[in-house]
Scaffold this motif. Structure first.
Motif, PDB file in Angstrom:
ATOM      1  N   ARG A  82       0.819  -1.219   0.000  1.00 56.61           N
ATOM      2  CA  ARG A  82       0.000   0.000   0.000  1.00 56.61           C
ATOM      3  C   ARG A  82       0.853   1.270   0.000  1.00 56.61           C
ATOM      4  NH1 ARG A  82      -5.212   0.003   1.917  1.00 56.61           N
ATOM      5  NH2 ARG A  82      -4.785   1.691   3.376  1.00 56.61           N
ATOM      6  N   THR A  83       1.896   1.287   0.812  1.00 59.56           N
ATOM      7  CA  THR A  83       2.661   2.528   0.978  1.00 59.56           C
ATOM      8  C   THR A  83       3.699   2.734  -0.121  1.00 59.56           C
ATOM      9  OG1 THR A  83       4.200   1.396   2.466  1.00 59.56           O
ATOM     10  CG2 THR A  83       2.331   2.516   3.465  1.00 59.56           C
ATOM     11  N   ASN A  84       4.302   1.656  -0.606  1.00 55.35           N
ATOM     12  CA  ASN A  84       5.365   1.796  -1.610  1.00 55.35           C
ATOM     13  C   ASN A  84       4.834   1.859  -3.031  1.00 55.35           C
ATOM     14  OD1 ASN A  84       7.293   1.724   0.404  1.00 55.35           O
ATOM     15  ND2 ASN A  84       7.637  -0.483   0.205  1.00 55.35           N
ATOM     16  N   PHE A  85       3.531   1.662  -3.199  1.00 57.60           N
ATOM     17  CA  PHE A  85       2.955   1.650  -4.547  1.00 57.60           C
ATOM     18  C   PHE A  85       1.787   2.624  -4.616  1.00 57.60           C
ATOM     19  CE2 PHE A  85       5.135  -2.321  -4.016  1.00 57.60           C
ATOM     20  CZ  PHE A  85       5.716  -2.581  -5.242  1.00 57.60           C
ATOM     21  N   SER A  86       2.016   3.831  -4.117  1.00 48.29           N
ATOM     22  CA  SER A  86       0.952   4.828  -4.108  1.00 48.29           C
ATOM     23  C   SER A  86       1.533   6.189  -4.418  1.00 48.29           C
ATOM     24  CB  SER A  86       0.265   4.855  -2.737  1.00 48.29           C
ATOM     25  OG  SER A  86      -0.679   5.887  -2.677  1.00 48.29           O
ATOM     26  N   THR A  87       0.736   6.995  -5.114  1.00 49.14           N
ATOM     27  CA  THR A  87       1.181   8.342  -5.469  1.00 49.14           C
ATOM     28  C   THR A  87       0.528   9.401  -4.587  1.00 49.14           C
ATOM     29  OG1 THR A  87      -0.584   8.493  -7.117  1.00 49.14           O
ATOM     30  CG2 THR A  87       1.576   7.717  -7.872  1.00 49.14           C
ATOM     31  N   ARG A  88      -0.323   8.968  -3.677  1.00 42.49           N
ATOM     32  CA  ARG A  88      -1.020   9.946  -2.846  1.00 42.49           C
ATOM     33  C   ARG A  88      -1.002   9.511  -1.394  1.00 42.49           C
ATOM     34  NH1 ARG A  88      -5.382   7.727  -5.386  1.00 42.49           N
ATOM     35  NH2 ARG A  88      -5.636   9.523  -6.740  1.00 42.49           N
ATOM     36  N   GLU A  89      -1.457  10.384  -0.528  1.00 43.73           N
ATOM     37  CA  GLU A  89      -1.557  10.107   0.892  1.00 43.73           C
ATOM     38  C   GLU A  89      -2.494   8.934   1.111  1.00 43.73           C
ATOM     39  OE1 GLU A  89      -0.834  10.189   4.739  1.00 43.73           O
ATOM     40  OE2 GLU A  89       0.083  11.638   3.360  1.00 43.73           O
ATOM     41  N   ALA A  90      -2.078   7.973   1.912  1.00 48.37           N
ATOM     42  CA  ALA A  90      -2.863   6.767   2.111  1.00 48.37           C
ATOM     43  C   ALA A  90      -3.937   6.912   3.183  1.00 48.37           C
ATOM     44  CB  ALA A  90      -1.941   5.599   2.472  1.00 48.37           C
ATOM     45  N   ASN A  91      -3.923   8.006   3.897  1.00 53.87           N
ATOM     46  CA  ASN A  91      -4.858   8.164   5.018  1.00 53.87           C
ATOM     47  C   ASN A  91      -6.232   8.603   4.525  1.00 53.87           C
ATOM     48  OD1 ASN A  91      -2.798   7.471   6.732  1.00 53.87           O
ATOM     49  ND2 ASN A  91      -2.260   9.573   7.219  1.00 53.87           N
ATOM     50  N   THR A  92      -6.885   7.711   3.827  1.00 53.05           N
ATOM     51  CA  THR A  92      -8.223   7.969   3.321  1.00 53.05           C
ATOM     52  C   THR A  92      -9.077   6.720   3.481  1.00 53.05           C
ATOM     53  OG1 THR A  92      -7.603   7.299   1.071  1.00 53.05           O
ATOM     54  CG2 THR A  92      -7.439   9.646   1.606  1.00 53.05           C
ATOM     55  N   THR A  93     -10.369   6.895   3.409  1.00 51.18           N
ATOM     56  CA  THR A  93     -11.297   5.762   3.406  1.00 51.18           C
ATOM     57  C   THR A  93     -12.358   6.013   2.358  1.00 51.18           C
ATOM     58  OG1 THR A  93     -12.689   4.338   4.784  1.00 51.18           O
ATOM     59  CG2 THR A  93     -12.842   6.706   5.173  1.00 51.18           C
ATOM     60  N   THR A  94     -12.903   4.954   1.824  1.00 45.36           N
ATOM     61  CA  THR A  94     -13.786   5.045   0.672  1.00 45.36           C
ATOM     62  C   THR A  94     -15.174   4.490   0.984  1.00 45.36           C
ATOM     63  OG1 THR A  94     -11.926   4.800  -0.830  1.00 45.36           O
ATOM     64  CG2 THR A  94     -14.088   4.347  -1.729  1.00 45.36           C
ATOM     65  N   SER A  95     -16.187   5.171   0.501  1.00 42.70           N
ATOM     66  CA  SER A  95     -17.557   4.670   0.532  1.00 42.70           C
ATOM     67  C   SER A  95     -17.984   4.332  -0.889  1.00 42.70           C
ATOM     68  CB  SER A  95     -18.522   5.715   1.107  1.00 42.70           C
ATOM     69  OG  SER A  95     -18.185   6.046   2.427  1.00 42.70           O
ATOM     70  N   SER A 142     -19.809   1.139   3.496  1.00 46.59           N
ATOM     71  CA  SER A 142     -18.533   1.725   3.897  1.00 46.59           C
ATOM     72  C   SER A 142     -18.207   1.266   5.303  1.00 46.59           C
ATOM     73  CB  SER A 142     -18.604   3.254   3.851  1.00 46.59           C
ATOM     74  OG  SER A 142     -19.608   3.724   4.733  1.00 46.59           O
ATOM     75  N   ARG A 143     -16.947   1.349   5.657  1.00 51.32           N
ATOM     76  CA  ARG A 143     -16.516   0.908   6.981  1.00 51.32           C
ATOM     77  C   ARG A 143     -17.085   1.767   8.092  1.00 51.32           C
ATOM     78  NH1 ARG A 143     -10.085  -0.356   5.899  1.00 51.32           N
ATOM     79  NH2 ARG A 143     -10.336  -2.454   5.036  1.00 51.32           N
ATOM     80  N   GLY A 144     -17.300   3.033   7.803  1.00 49.32           N
ATOM     81  CA  GLY A 144     -17.815   3.922   8.828  1.00 49.32           C
ATOM     82  C   GLY A 144     -19.252   3.644   9.216  1.00 49.32           C
ATOM     83  N   LEU A 145     -19.960   2.852   8.424  1.00 51.47           N
ATOM     84  CA  LEU A 145     -21.335   2.485   8.754  1.00 51.47           C
ATOM     85  C   LEU A 145     -21.395   1.213   9.584  1.00 51.47           C
ATOM     86  CD1 LEU A 145     -23.127   3.179   5.343  1.00 51.47           C
ATOM     87  CD2 LEU A 145     -23.114   4.612   7.381  1.00 51.47           C
ATOM     88  N   VAL A 146     -20.284   0.482   9.649  1.00 50.08           N
ATOM     89  CA  VAL A 146     -20.269  -0.787  10.371  1.00 50.08           C
ATOM     90  C   VAL A 146     -20.505  -0.558  11.862  1.00 50.08           C
ATOM     91  CG1 VAL A 146     -18.851  -2.765  11.023  1.00 50.08           C
ATOM     92  CG2 VAL A 146     -18.802  -1.925   8.667  1.00 50.08           C
ATOM     93  N   SER A 147     -19.761   0.364  12.453  1.00 49.94           N
ATOM     94  CA  SER A 147     -19.870   0.593  13.892  1.00 49.94           C
ATOM     95  C   SER A 147     -21.263   1.034  14.325  1.00 49.94           C
ATOM     96  CB  SER A 147     -18.820   1.610  14.346  1.00 49.94           C
ATOM     97  OG  SER A 147     -17.524   1.081  14.201  1.00 49.94           O
ATOM     98  N   PRO A 148     -21.860   2.044  13.685  1.00 53.09           N
ATOM     99  CA  PRO A 148     -23.219   2.435  14.100  1.00 53.09           C
ATOM    100  C   PRO A 148     -24.224   1.292  13.983  1.00 53.09           C
ATOM    101  CG  PRO A 148     -22.248   4.133  12.726  1.00 53.09           C
ATOM    102  CD  PRO A 148     -21.329   2.956  12.657  1.00 53.09           C
ATOM    103  N   GLN A 149     -24.123   0.517  12.908  1.00 51.55           N
ATOM    104  CA  GLN A 149     -25.058  -0.591  12.730  1.00 51.55           C
ATOM    105  C   GLN A 149     -24.845  -1.661  13.800  1.00 51.55           C
ATOM    106  OE1 GLN A 149     -27.335  -1.626   9.402  1.00 51.55           O
ATOM    107  NE2 GLN A 149     -27.800   0.209  10.562  1.00 51.55           N
ATOM    108  N   GLN A 150     -23.579  -1.951  14.123  1.00 49.71           N
ATOM    109  CA  GLN A 150     -23.316  -2.971  15.126  1.00 49.71           C
ATOM    110  C   GLN A 150     -23.662  -2.486  16.527  1.00 49.71           C
ATOM    111  OE1 GLN A 150     -19.253  -4.147  14.396  1.00 49.71           O
ATOM    112  NE2 GLN A 150     -19.839  -5.584  12.799  1.00 49.71           N
ATOM    113  N   ASN A 151     -23.437  -1.211  16.797  1.00 46.74           N
ATOM    114  CA  ASN A 151     -23.846  -0.658  18.091  1.00 46.74           C
ATOM    115  C   ASN A 151     -25.360  -0.773  18.259  1.00 46.74           C
ATOM    116  OD1 ASN A 151     -21.271   0.056  18.904  1.00 46.74           O
ATOM    117  ND2 ASN A 151     -21.405   2.131  18.091  1.00 46.74           N
TER     118      ASN A 151
END
Length: 878
Positions: free
Chosen positions: A59-72, A265-274
């Protein structure tokens, strides 16, 4: 006085003081309830591994942009109309604009191209065509390592950079008629066009799309948000990012038109599981208490005893959950089972204390305190030993590589100790106080022990009768069934479906519940299934990282072979047109060669045999590749700061709904293919591989925890029975029915195709810890009866009808308590509850119908008693 006499005397002689002290302690523990934190994720493997490190490198050695992102991923589905029509595309752009303007979501979006869809590509192409009176040759990169689709658009040769706003894009498509929009769509999706724009457009279309068509039933929107750090699991998503993703869904539900929006998206996992945890507890708690109330009412037939039992259960829960708060242990999905587990164990302890008290009251009428004291002296040692062995079973989960499973073991061990304290001290003291008070008013009647008369007595006595008549036959049958179960145990699959902790749609019967108990809407599981079934899922990408002398011609030959190998697997995702989504340095260089004549000459000039694979000056080809198409090159070939080439990456997209074994198979096959290539090492990695390694470790964890539990419990039983009864062999025998019941349980899991997963991996040690409870009570009672000079037959009969009646009531209530978990909204807990309930039933059957035969044979062939006088005869003997 013996060690058990002293606490028994304190409980009976100072009952009120004991009750008050326990209530004060309960208040202290109760203060910890407000400090409980909630977590919605099961923690990942502790420590690092080669596969995890390789994934970081990929992930880090084969990327042209900042990796600190998440996708929906948002699938726009239009079942009744064309999702690529002018009206549908305009609505998509308006939805994207609403996302980028939302006060909650907007601050978390990336600076550039936060939302990308095929509507953007069509609108930009239309704007470019209008500006230059021809369709522009736009380019757009593919999935990023985040991964996401980058919407940075640059004009083709001779054109200037174009980045129209969403307002401009909406205005453009709104000003065109359907025929004009269809013409632009046809050009963008022309299968003969090899531009990156075309490739990106196909990645945003469903796998069932027919290449070249201007119609589709759905397409994908990719939304990218910035994160505070690298995101490896849902737990790493911040509340702000998660809130933004929830806002995206809320906006989608209000959109006009005939489109349906499936967001995952990953950010929906926690609210749904809570929500699932809260709703499950809201449903399961009252159900468990209702089952316990009914069971205790039948077993006790005394409202005072029922109330005391329920109060004791409440105190145990306060102590345990309060400890969880004081220790800072988060409440997650696995912890949902803790209250149910402790309710069952609490009832077990309560039944043994109360039933034994009733036996003593029935045999000698010498007062409440004397009867309670003899009861505690008689059953106390067994309860202490049961607590130790059950705690060992729980603490065996400390061998798990999962932090949350280890926490589960700690909390349940605390809970079983609390259960001993409450039902060994508090409840007997409270029972003594209330019974003494009632006796003053003439209420001295005590209901008979369940099982001492009638049908239940006859059913329970079957085990003793079989032990008297054919013990060898009983043991032989039990061993035969156990052997079958042991064989079945070797066939149990090891898997944790990724949807195991995603709530199912609430069943229809929940609609009849009171409004306050009705569960929330759980959409994520269905959304995930739709997105994964139709689109390439970024988190389902696997990588093969090849490190070493990667500028060798033989490495590129290996890459070509790897592409052919991976394409043979059905689990590799195939997009529109059926082309497998495999990206290698060769495929990336060939794409660059088709778009740049200079690089085309360099690439083919290094191919001396015409097979399409450079076989000389590979480093020079790589240099030209980086100069011509730096984005593609960076994603496939790693170049160090001093210009050396040390690694290449092969990306293989896998089917989102395939099981892990199938998804990992092509990755392992590709990595193995490099074994014969000199100078390089290859390793398969990515989320599918890491997840599979975790699951493979579950079987080892189960074996380790089960073995540890058996060894420690066996040693403890042997020592205790040697000290108390003069026979270590009786301790060994006590564990035998427990082992049998565990083999039966594992065989049942195999027969019902229930896999060993993150939660079910605990059933082995838990089954031993819970099952040995029954076996200890049977052995202790038998030894006590034999020491009182009863014959073997009479001792067994009194054991199975006296202690056995308490075991029956306990088994029913405990199994019912665990069975309540089957009504959980989380599939993993449903299986866990069913398996534990089944294990309790097997443990009861083994102890009541098999253990008497084992005890009869032990008593005959392993004599430990001194020569006795004539057996005593008790009133009521047959």
């Amino acid at each position: 006085m013996s060690w058990i006499d002293r606490p028994a005397a304190v409980v009976t002689e100072h009952s009120i003081a004991v009750v008050l002290v326990v209530l004060v302690v309960t208040g202290a523990f109760g203060a910890g309830l407000g400090q409980i934190e909630q977590s919605s994720s099961v923690s990942s493997l502790s420590g690092e591994s080669d596969v995890a490190e390789a994934y970081d490198d990929a992930r880090t050695n084969f990327s042209t942009r900042e990796a600190n992102t998440t996708t929906s991923l948002i699938a726009v589905h239009n079942e009744s109309d064309n999702a690529l029509s002018r009206a549908s595309l305009v609505r998509t752009l308006r939805y994207q604009r609403a996302l980028e303007r939302n006060e909650t979501l907007a601050p978390t979006l990336t600076a550039d191209e936060a939302t990308v869809s095929i509507a953007n590509l069509v609108a930009r192409a239309a704007i470019g065509a209008e500006e230059r009176e021809e369709l522009c040759n736009c380019t757009i990169t593919g999935w990023s390592d985040s991964p996401r689709t980058d919407g940075n658009v640059t004009a083709g040769a001779g054109g200037e950079a174009s980045s129209p706003t969403l307002d401009e894009q909406i205005a453009q498509l709104a000003s065109m008629d359907q025929r004009e929009v269809a013409a632009v769509v046809e050009h963008v999706l022309d299968p003969e066009v090899t531009s990156q724009t075309s490739r990106a457009a196909y990645q945003l279309l469903p796998r069932g799309y027919e290449p070249g068509s201007t119609t589709a039933d759905s397409h994908l929107i990719v939304v990218t948000q910035e994160t505070d750090g690298e995101v490896r699991a849902a737990a790493a998503i911040s509340e702000e990012v998660s809130a933004g993703q929830q806002a995206a869904r809320a906006i989608a539900t209000d959109q006009p038109g005939s489109e349906s929006y499936y967001i995952y998206s990953r950010g929906l996992v926690s609210p749904q599981q809570n929500a699932a945890m809260s709703d499950s507890l809201g449903i399961l708690g009252p159900m468990a208490l209702l089952f316990v109330l009914l069971s205790l009412s039948i077993a006790y037939r005394d409202p005072i005893d029922v109330v005391l039992g329920l109060i004791g259960v409440g105190v145990v829960l306060v102590w345990t959950m309060g400890s969880l708060g004081w220790l800072g242990i988060a409440f997650n999905q696995t912890m949902v089972a803790v209250p149910i587990l402790l309710i069952g164990l609490s009832v077990d302890y309560a039944l043994h204390v109360v039933m034994r008290y009733r036996e003593e009251r029935g045999e000698r009428d010498d007062g409440v305190r004397s009867a309670m004291r003899r009861s505690l002296v008689g059953v106390g040692p067994a309860l202490v030993l049961v607590t130790l062995t059950t705690a060992i079973g729980f603490l065996a989960n400390l061998t798990s590589p999962l932090g949350d499973i280890r926490s589960f073991g700690i909390v349940t061990a605390i809970g079983i100790v609390a259960t001993l304290a409450v039902f060994g001290l508090f409840v007997p003291a409270a029972k003594t106080v209330t019974s003494s008070l009632l006796a003053r008013f003439g209420f001295t009647d005590t209901p008979a022990v369940l099982g001492s008369t009638g049908f239940v007595r006859r059913v329970l006595g079957t085990g003793a009768a079989a032990a008297r008549r054919a013990p060898f036959v009983v043991v032989a049958i039990a061993l035969l069934v156990g052997a079958g179960g042991a064989y079945g145990a070797t066939q149990v699959d090891v898997a944790t479906p990724q949807t195991a902790f995603m709530a199912d749609d609430p069943p229809a019967w929940t609609e009849e519940l009171p409004a306050s108990m009705q569960p929330s809407e759980f959409y994520l599981k269905d959304n995930r299934a739709f997105v994964y079934a139709n689109f390439q899922a970024p988190d389902k990408q696997g990588f093969v990282l090849v490190e070493g002398a990667v500028d060798s011609p033989t490495v590129l030959e290996g890459v070509a072979a790897a592409n052919e190998t991976a394409a043979e697997y059905d689990a590799v995702f195939a997009g529109p047109g059926g082309t497998p989504e495999i990206v290698t340095p060769l495929s990336a260089m060939r794409q660059a060669a088709r778009q740049n004549e200079t690089f085309n000459a360099t690439f083919h000039g290094a191919d001396t045999d015409g097979d399409g694979i450079p076989d000389r000056d590979v480093a020079t080809v790589y240099d030209a590749f980086h100069d011509t198409a730096p984005d593609l090159a960076t994603r496939t070939v790693h170049r160090t700061e001093d210009g050396r080439y040390t690694a290449i990456r092969i990306r293989i997209a896998t089917e989102g709904n395939r099981d892990r074994d199938a998804a990992v198979a092509p990755l392992l096959a590709v990595s193995t293919g490099f074994d014969d290539v000199n100078g390089v090492d290859a390793i398969a990695t990515g989320q599918p591989v890491i997840s599979k390694n975790l699951n493979d470790g579950l079987a080892t964890t189960m074996v380790e925890s089960l073995t540890l539990t058996l060894v420690v419990v066996l040693a403890l039983l042997a020592i205790v029975f040697r000290l108390r009864e003069g026979s270590a062999s009786l301790g060994v025998l006590t564990l035998a029915p427990v082992v049998l019941s565990v083999t039966w349980l594992l065989g049942t899991m195999a027969a019902l195709d229930i896999p060993i997963g993150l939660i079910t991996a605990m059933v082995g040690s838990l089954s031993v810890g819970l099952g040995v409870d029954y076996a200890i009570h049977v052995s202790e009672r038998f030894a006590e009866e034999r020491a009182a000079d009863h014959t073997t037959e009479r001792a067994l009969q009194r054991t199975v009808t006296g202690t056995g009646s308490a075991l029956l009531s306990s088994a029913v209530t405990t199994a019912a308590g665990f069975g309540v978990l089957s009504f959980s909204l989380l599939p993993a807990l449903q299986q866990f509850g069913f398996i534990l309930a089944t294990g309790i039933v097997y443990s009861f059957l083994a102890c009541i119908y098999v253990q008497p035969s084992l005890l009869a044979l032990w008593d005959e062939y392993v004599p430990t008693w001194s020569e006795t006088t004539e057996p005593s005869v008790s009133p009521g003997d047959d």
